[in-house]
Every structure is written in C-alpha cells, then in structure tokens.
Design a protein around this motif. Structure first.
Motif, PDB file in Angstrom:
ATOM      1  N   ARG A   1     -26.282  28.836  55.606  1.00 24.77           N
ATOM      2  CA  ARG A   1     -25.276  29.419  54.696  1.00 24.77           C
ATOM      3  C   ARG A   1     -24.682  28.363  53.775  1.00 24.77           C
ATOM      4  O   ARG A   1     -24.459  28.606  52.584  1.00 24.77           O
ATOM      5  CB  ARG A   1     -24.175  30.077  55.519  1.00 24.77           C
TER       6      ARG A   1
ATOM      7  N   THR B   1     -26.107  25.527  52.767  1.00 27.49           N
ATOM      8  CA  THR B   1     -27.122  25.133  51.786  1.00 27.49           C
ATOM      9  C   THR B   1     -27.287  26.217  50.719  1.00 27.49           C
ATOM     10  O   THR B   1     -27.377  25.919  49.520  1.00 27.49           O
ATOM     11  CB  THR B   1     -28.463  24.873  52.486  1.00 27.49           C
ATOM     12  N   SER B   2     -27.337  27.475  51.150  1.00 27.87           N
ATOM     13  CA  SER B   2     -27.461  28.574  50.187  1.00 27.87           C
ATOM     14  C   SER B   2     -26.278  28.598  49.233  1.00 27.87           C
ATOM     15  O   SER B   2     -26.430  28.819  48.023  1.00 27.87           O
ATOM     16  CB  SER B   2     -27.563  29.905  50.932  1.00 27.87           C
ATOM     17  N   SER B   3     -25.083  28.360  49.759  1.00 27.95           N
ATOM     18  CA  SER B   3     -23.883  28.351  48.919  1.00 27.95           C
ATOM     19  C   SER B   3     -23.929  27.223  47.897  1.00 27.95           C
ATOM     20  O   SER B   3     -23.545  27.409  46.733  1.00 27.95           O
ATOM     21  CB  SER B   3     -22.638  28.220  49.812  1.00 27.95           C
TER      22      SER B   3
ATOM     23  N   ALA C   1     -26.417  28.386  45.244  1.00 30.92           N
ATOM     24  CA  ALA C   1     -25.926  29.521  44.463  1.00 30.92           C
ATOM     25  C   ALA C   1     -24.818  29.108  43.491  1.00 30.92           C
ATOM     26  O   ALA C   1     -24.712  29.649  42.387  1.00 30.92           O
ATOM     27  CB  ALA C   1     -25.424  30.617  45.403  1.00 30.92           C
TER      28      ALA C   1
ATOM     29  N   ALA D   1     -33.345  32.050  55.099  1.00 33.09           N
ATOM     30  CA  ALA D   1     -32.807  33.177  54.344  1.00 33.09           C
ATOM     31  C   ALA D   1     -33.189  33.008  52.881  1.00 33.09           C
ATOM     32  O   ALA D   1     -33.365  31.884  52.390  1.00 33.09           O
ATOM     33  CB  ALA D   1     -31.286  33.250  54.479  1.00 33.09           C
TER      34      ALA D   1
ATOM     35  N   GLN E   1     -32.339  33.010  48.972  1.00 30.18           N
ATOM     36  CA  GLN E   1     -31.180  32.720  48.139  1.00 30.18           C
ATOM     37  C   GLN E   1     -31.612  32.744  46.671  1.00 30.18           C
ATOM     38  O   GLN E   1     -32.672  32.227  46.311  1.00 30.18           O
ATOM     39  CB  GLN E   1     -30.578  31.348  48.489  1.00 30.18           C
ATOM     40  N   GLN E   2     -30.784  33.334  45.835  1.00 29.19           N
ATOM     41  CA  GLN E   2     -31.067  33.398  44.409  1.00 29.19           C
ATOM     42  C   GLN E   2     -30.404  32.221  43.708  1.00 29.19           C
ATOM     43  O   GLN E   2     -29.234  31.928  43.900  1.00 29.19           O
ATOM     44  CB  GLN E   2     -30.552  34.718  43.836  1.00 29.19           C
TER      45      GLN E   2
ATOM     46  N   GLU F   1     -35.644  33.562  43.030  1.00 29.12           N
ATOM     47  CA  GLU F   1     -35.346  33.508  44.446  1.00 29.12           C
ATOM     48  C   GLU F   1     -36.102  32.353  45.102  1.00 29.12           C
ATOM     49  O   GLU F   1     -37.214  32.008  44.704  1.00 29.12           O
ATOM     50  CB  GLU F   1     -35.718  34.822  45.143  1.00 29.12           C
TER      51      GLU F   1
ATOM     52  N   VAL G   1     -34.323  29.180  51.860  1.00 33.19           N
ATOM     53  CA  VAL G   1     -33.676  28.019  52.472  1.00 33.19           C
ATOM     54  C   VAL G   1     -33.825  28.143  53.990  1.00 33.19           C
ATOM     55  O   VAL G   1     -33.666  29.233  54.551  1.00 33.19           O
ATOM     56  CB  VAL G   1     -32.182  27.962  52.096  1.00 33.19           C
TER      57      VAL G   1
END
Length: 572
Positions: free
Chosen positions: A89, A91-93, A96, A216, A218-219, A225, A228
């Motif tokens: 989460r 890393t995705s944040s 993003a 997950a 991630q865009q 897309e 990660v």
C-alpha cells in the motif's frame, strides 16, 4: 492513566530469577529440617492424595497452555504477514501520488532499498509493467541485489549488487528470459484489480528460497497500470516459530488452505528441495493423523467447522494433544496455525516424580535423612509457579508492573557497572481512543482489545526488549540499543504495530492510536551503587517516562515524546 511512584518497599520486591533460585535453595534447606521430624506415614499419605488428582489437573493445564500458545503464535503470524500488505500500500501510494516516478528505474531502486532497510521482515520489493519493464530489489547478505529489465525493443537486463554501505560491488548485463507478465504475482493482480492478492508459496527465481509474493495493481499518473509487489521469505515465519517455548517433542506449524508446509518450529522429518512441499510429504505420523483427505488439518469439531479445535488422538499407542486455529491473514485468505505434542510431555514429569517418591518412601524406613532433600526439592516446585503467576499480567500475558520493575532494576545495575554497554531506554505507552472502546462496547470488549494490543506489541518487540502492562491501557517497555536514535526508531516501530491496523473483536474493528514517553538512563539518574539506589533509580526512570507521556499528550498525541524535550521539574 498516570503512573504512580512511591519509595520502594523492600518487603514486596519481586525477585529476579537468580534471587529466586537462592531463595528456593534456602527454603529447601529449611524444609529439609522440618521433614526430618515428620512421620513417614504422614508423608506417604500426602503423596498418595496428591497423586490421585494430579494427572487430570496436569492434562487440563496442558490443554490450556497449548491454547494460549496457539493464540499468541497466530496473532504473531498475522502481524508478521500484515507487514507485506502495508508495504504494498505504501509503495502504491508513492507511485499514485507521483512521489516516486514509476518509469525511473533509479528512483524506484532507491525507494525500494529504503523500504527494505526499514522493514526486516521483507525479502524484496518489485514492480512490473505491461510493456515488460521490471524493477526488483532484494536483500543480498548485508547489501542489496538490483535487477532492472528495460522494455522492448532493446529488452536489456542489468543486474547490480551493492554492499552494506550502498556502494556498487558488481554490475552485469546477462541474458535473462524473465518476463514479469507471466509470473503468478502479476497475473493474479491483473485478474483482480483493486485487491491485494497473495500467491501460493513457491521458490523465488532469484534467491531460490521459498516464500510468497503479495501484489496489487496500481495506476500511475499517466493512467497506465502496473503491478507492485513484495516478497516475503518463509524462513522468517520459521524463525518466529522457533522462538516459541514448546515441550521437548512438540511442534508448532503453519500451513495454507492447500496444505503447504509453510513453516515449523523444528525441521520436518523429510526435506524436499526446489519447491514448497505439502504436509502430506514431510509431516511426521503425529501430523499426518491431523490431516483430512485433502491434506490439510481438519478444523471440524463436534458442531461443524470452527476457528479453533482441540484434539486428543493416538499415534500408534501413544496419546497426543493438538490445538488447531484458523488465522485470516487477509480477507478471504486463511492459514492454519497448529501445535501438537505427546501427552507424556506434560504428564511424564508427574509420573517420574511420583515413582521417585515411592522409592524414597521405601528407603525412608532405613535412613530417613536420605529422603529429606528430594522431598524438599519437590515441595518448593509450586513456589516457582507462584513466582511466575505473581510476575505475569493475567489479561495480556505480559509482565506485570512488579516484574517490569524487577527487570529494570537488574538492567540499571548492569548499566551502572558497564557504562559502555549501549543505551538503555524506558518507555511508557498509553493507548489513544481506548476509553471510547470501553464506553461504547463495554469492558469485556475492552479486555479483548487490550489482549490484541499486547499480542501486537509482543510480535513487534525484538529479542532483548522487555514488555509489560502497568494497568488499564498503559504499557511499559525496556529497550536496549546501540544509540539513542536506534532506540527511538525501534519504539516508533513498536507503536506502529498498534496504529497500522485496527484491533478486531467480534468482527468489529477498533482503530487505536498510541502516545509514548521515552527516557534514557543518563537523563534520569547518577550511577547508583547500592541496591536501594538501584531500585530508586528504576522508579525514577519510570517516573520520568510517565512525565514525558503526560506532558506530551497535552501537546500532541500519536508520537514518541523524549523526556529531554521538556524543561522544569518532574511531575510527582
């Protein structure tokens, strides 16, 4: 809740293990003198009376101990595994929000390396993209291994290794057919957008070690897309289980819904290389007896499937006991934690002591002095159990206030005689939002929340840390570290164990925060020399930590407050 300190009362001081051993030896000597004056018939009657109900009591206590052991192990495993979800989460944040450029392999490598340094549970962090681009950073001893695959048409792979100082030790461009888009962690994530997915246990391509990958979709900022993920070695779970205190022939284990042999507290009877084996392939006969036709431990009880079952069964002619507990590591994904052991591990000592006493009683007719010492030794065994009960918090299983103070006094004494032994930090931690849980859901739910908090803190603490509960929602921690900054960072990490996920009771999540006061040994005391000075120094350390907590909460909750951030006298 504030911590109250008064002058130490020597009459109620809890003994350290060394002091308790000396006290028990002296008590045995006194009992020896008393036993020499008793009648043989009286001793025989007492022993026979104790024997009649002893085995049933020991077996019941053994089942309770196994249940507590499984619950603590399950909570520790869940907390350990949730770290990977949090890193995905985070890393995705970062991607993003644009804080990390998903198409800059250098920036990604640096970010991933920082995450690995801060999270010892992880083995690697990675990202794969639809055009075949791949950035992968994993631990390599004390350094790091970095693989970057550029997209077509050049399709070039670059492998770089760094030492522990972050300097490049080698770099190469090998021919590598690896395509992230064909890997299970990538295909599973793409098939389930908006979800965090878990792979089944498998052997990592780069390290050839068994583990799992959590990933997950991630865009990015450009709308494209990417996937990660993080790798987590199963050896970390094995090390966690090996630290659990079990009986000599007991084994704790973890498996998934497919029956994989994920981790165990001691080695399996068989070894299989190159893949993660199934329990049916490596399990001993005692474990095989717990498996159903699908090769997984059956949690079906008398009233159907449940989250925890207790088993008594035979392996050949030997009776065994087992506790199995289902652990939801992620919504929709459950693993099973189990502990099993022969019942003789719990009753064998009772049988041996009883047989020894029968022999001693027969010899007593000839020479009563020869039996006095073994009887005295046996009579003092319950005192050790009472000492443990007196030093343990009944609700959380952590140390209580008296035991924590005894340990702190021992640490202060060691620090006073070894001034270069590193930093000694004392922390008092208070839960933010716990009163609302009690007021809204009642004290029974509050107690369950405190139990869950204690398990989370225990899983986050390291070997050498001492964790205890002072009362209410207030916990204390004794931390040793090379530097003050290392101690502070460890305390912040332990606090994150509470704040990073809700404590769920009866399927209701309760999000809590935490505020802590931290004091270091040199900040509070001069070098004590006498026992009374050491005890007073220990009380003063806790008082200074509590003062930092009280003053810090008035300024800002949810952080660690150092005692030297405040001026003025200590709040008494």
């Amino acid at each position: 809740m504030a911590f109250t300190v008064s002058k130490p009362d020597r009459s109620t001081t809890v003994l350290t293990p060394a002091q308790a051993s000396r006290a028990f030896s002296w008590t045995r000597f006194l009992i020896l003198l008393a036993l020499l004056l008793t009648q043989i018939g009286t001793v025989t009657g007492v022993l026979l009376a104790n024997r009649r109900g002893g085995e049933a009591v020991v077996q019941a206590q053994a089942r309770q101990n196994l249940q507590k052991l499984v619950r603590v192990t399950a909570d520790s495993a869940r907390s350990y595994l949730q770290t990977s979800v949090q890193i995905v989460r985070i890393t995705s944040s970062l991607i993003a929000s644009g804080q990390t450029n998903a198409y800059d392999s250098g920036a990604l490598s640096q970010t991933f390396g920082t995450l690995l340094d801060a999270t010892p549970q992880l083995d690697a962090v990675l990202v794969g993209q639809p055009d075949g681009r791949f950035v992968f950073v994993r631990r390599d001893g004390a350094g790091q291994y970095i693989k970057v695959i550029e997209p077509p048409p050049q399709r070039r792979t670059t492998v770089t290794t760094l030492n522990e100082a972050g300097r490049v030790t080698s770099q190469s461009t090998p021919a590598d057919p690896y395509d992230p888009r064909t890997r299970p962690w990538y295909t599973l994530a793409v098939a389930r957008p908006g979800q965090i997915v878990w792979t089944a246990p498998y052997v990592f391509t780069s390290s050839q070690l068994p583990g799992i990958t959590v990933s997950a979709v991630q865009q990015g900022l450009d709308g494209r897309e990417l996937v990660v993920g993080v790798d987590m070695q199963l050896s970390g779970l094995t090390r966690m289980l090996q630290q659990v205190q079990l009986t000599p022939r007991a084994r704790a284990f973890i498996t998934d819904s497919d029956g994989h042999a994920i981790a165990a507290s001691r080695a399996w009877p068989r070894r299989i290389q190159g893949r993660v084996p199934a329990l049916t392939e490596v399990g001993d006969p005692a474990l095989q007896a717990l498996l159903d036709d699908g090769g997984v431990p059956s949690l079906a009880g008398e009233e159907g499937p449940s989250s925890e079952v207790t088993r008594r069964y035979l392996v050949g002619t030997e009776p065994y006991a087992a506790i199995l507990r289902r652990v939801e590591v992620q919504p929709g994904i459950s693993w099973v934690v189990g502990v099993y052991a022969p019942e003789s591990d719990f009753t064998g000592e009772l049988d041996g002591v009883f047989r020894q006493h029968l022999i001693i009683i027969a010899v007593m007719a000839l020479l009563s002095a020869l039996i006095a010492w073994p009887l005295a030794f046996s009579a003092t065994q319950p005192f050790a159990a009472l000492q443990r009960q007196a030093t343990t918090d009944a609700l959380t299983g952590l140390r209580n206030r008296a035991s924590l103070l005894a340990q702190l006094s021992e640490d202060v004494r060691h620090k006073a005689t070894n001034p270069h032994a590193g930093e000694l930090g004392v922390v008092i931690l208070d839960l933010d939002g716990f009163k609302a849980v009690n007021d809204t859901y009642g004290h029974a739910v509050g107690d369950e929340v405190l139990h869950a908090v204690g398990a989370s803190l225990l899983s986050a603490a390291r070997v050498g840390d001492t964790l205890g509960r002072l009362g209410g929602d207030e916990f204390a921690l004794i931390v040793h570290g090379a530097t003050r900054e290392a101690v502070r960072l460890r305390v912040e990490g332990i606090m994150q164990a509470i704040m990073r996920r809700p404590m769920t009771v009866n399927e209701v999540p309760h999000q809590l925060g935490a505020t802590a006061g931290l004091v270091f040994y040199e900040q509070a005391v001069a070098a004590p020399s006498t026992l009374e000075e050491i005890e007073e120094a220990s009380h003063l350390l806790l008082l200074r930590a509590d003062t930092a907590l009280l003053r810090g909460k008035k300024r800002e909750k949810g952080r660690v407050w150092l005692a030297d951030e405040f001026g003025g006298p200590t709040v008494l």
